[in-house]
Design a protein around this motif. Structure first.
Motif, mmCIF file in Angstrom:
data_model
loop_
_atom_site.group_PDB
_atom_site.id
_atom_site.type_symbol
_atom_site.label_atom_id
_atom_site.label_comp_id
_atom_site.label_asym_id
_atom_site.label_seq_id
_atom_site.Cartn_x
_atom_site.Cartn_y
_atom_site.Cartn_z
ATOM 1 N N ALA A 114 0.836 -1.213 0.000
ATOM 2 C CA ALA A 114 0.000 0.000 0.000
ATOM 3 C C ALA A 114 0.868 1.260 0.000
ATOM 4 O O ALA A 114 0.572 2.228 -0.713
ATOM 5 C CB ALA A 114 -0.936 -0.001 1.209
ATOM 6 N N LEU A 115 1.937 1.257 0.785
ATOM 7 C CA LEU A 115 2.832 2.408 0.815
ATOM 8 C C LEU A 115 3.538 2.569 -0.531
ATOM 9 O O LEU A 115 3.656 3.688 -1.046
ATOM 10 C CB LEU A 115 3.857 2.268 1.947
ATOM 11 N N LEU A 116 3.959 1.483 -1.125
ATOM 12 C CA LEU A 116 4.598 1.537 -2.441
ATOM 13 C C LEU A 116 3.644 2.123 -3.473
ATOM 14 O O LEU A 116 4.028 3.010 -4.251
ATOM 15 C CB LEU A 116 5.053 0.142 -2.868
ATOM 16 N N ALA A 117 2.397 1.677 -3.465
ATOM 17 C CA ALA A 117 1.403 2.178 -4.428
ATOM 18 C C ALA A 117 1.119 3.657 -4.223
ATOM 19 O O ALA A 117 0.966 4.413 -5.188
ATOM 20 C CB ALA A 117 0.115 1.369 -4.329
ATOM 21 N N ALA A 118 1.063 4.094 -2.974
ATOM 22 C CA ALA A 118 0.714 5.485 -2.687
ATOM 23 C C ALA A 118 1.889 6.436 -2.851
ATOM 24 O O ALA A 118 1.722 7.545 -3.355
ATOM 25 C CB ALA A 118 0.166 5.609 -1.259
ATOM 26 N N ALA A 119 3.081 5.997 -2.428
ATOM 27 C CA ALA A 119 4.199 6.935 -2.313
ATOM 28 C C ALA A 119 5.372 6.636 -3.237
ATOM 29 O O ALA A 119 6.230 7.493 -3.425
ATOM 30 C CB ALA A 119 4.687 6.959 -0.860
ATOM 31 N N GLY A 120 5.450 5.447 -3.756
ATOM 32 C CA GLY A 120 6.544 5.100 -4.649
ATOM 33 C C GLY A 120 7.716 4.441 -3.931
ATOM 34 O O GLY A 120 7.776 4.399 -2.710
ATOM 35 N N PRO A 121 8.651 3.921 -4.722
ATOM 36 C CA PRO A 121 9.747 3.132 -4.149
ATOM 37 C C PRO A 121 10.705 3.919 -3.259
ATOM 38 O O PRO A 121 11.220 3.375 -2.281
ATOM 39 C CB PRO A 121 10.471 2.566 -5.372
ATOM 40 N N ARG A 122 10.952 5.172 -3.565
ATOM 41 C CA ARG A 122 11.906 5.943 -2.732
ATOM 42 C C ARG A 122 11.391 6.123 -1.312
ATOM 43 O O ARG A 122 12.131 5.962 -0.339
ATOM 44 C CB ARG A 122 12.195 7.292 -3.366
ATOM 45 N N VAL A 123 10.105 6.455 -1.174
ATOM 46 C CA VAL A 123 9.521 6.633 0.157
ATOM 47 C C VAL A 123 9.483 5.292 0.883
ATOM 48 O O VAL A 123 9.793 5.212 2.077
ATOM 49 C CB VAL A 123 8.119 7.264 0.069
#
Length: 122
Positions: free
Chosen positions: A56-65
């Motif tokens: 979910a974090l990857l989908a929302a914020a991307g790989p760097r975050v």
């Protein structure tokens, strides 16, 4: 540290987000709700929860975050485990802040002078 960092940058935050309040985390912190869910799952050590919140974090914020968040979580886990293993107490903390964050609920609080924990109340 979070409070001082927010003051330094002029960011308005509610420290209740530290205790997992997703609505509070979402207020003023980019990807705050996703970050709180991810941090909570890491702390719970539940593999399925970690997988779901990581995705979910990857989908929302991307790989760097995601990589930054995972690195911060891993670093805190490392520091706490080392301190607990060798019995290092947390520096004397402001009692009001300790109560505000409900820090005595954590097992590591037994290593903090002046913090009442279930172990010390027996």
């Amino acid at each position: 540290m979070l409070r001082v960092s927010a003051q330094t940058t002029g960011t308005d935050i509610d420290l209740s987000a530290v205790n997992g309040s997703e609505p509070d985390a979402a207020d003023g912190i980019r990807f705050g709700a996703e970050l709180v869910r991810f941090a909570g799952s890491v702390a719970s050590r539940d593999p399925e929860s970690i997988r779901a919140t990581r995705e979910a974090l990857l989908a929302a914020a991307g790989p760097r975050v995601l990589v930054d968040a995972a690195g911060v979580a891993a670093n805190f886990q490392r520091m706490v485990r080392i301190a607990d293993a060798i019995g290092i107490p947390v520096d004397h903390m402001d009692a009001d802040l300790s109560r505000e964050l409900d820090l005595e609920r954590f097992a590591s609080a037994r290593n903090t002078p002046g913090v009442a924990t279930p172990d010390t109340l027996r």
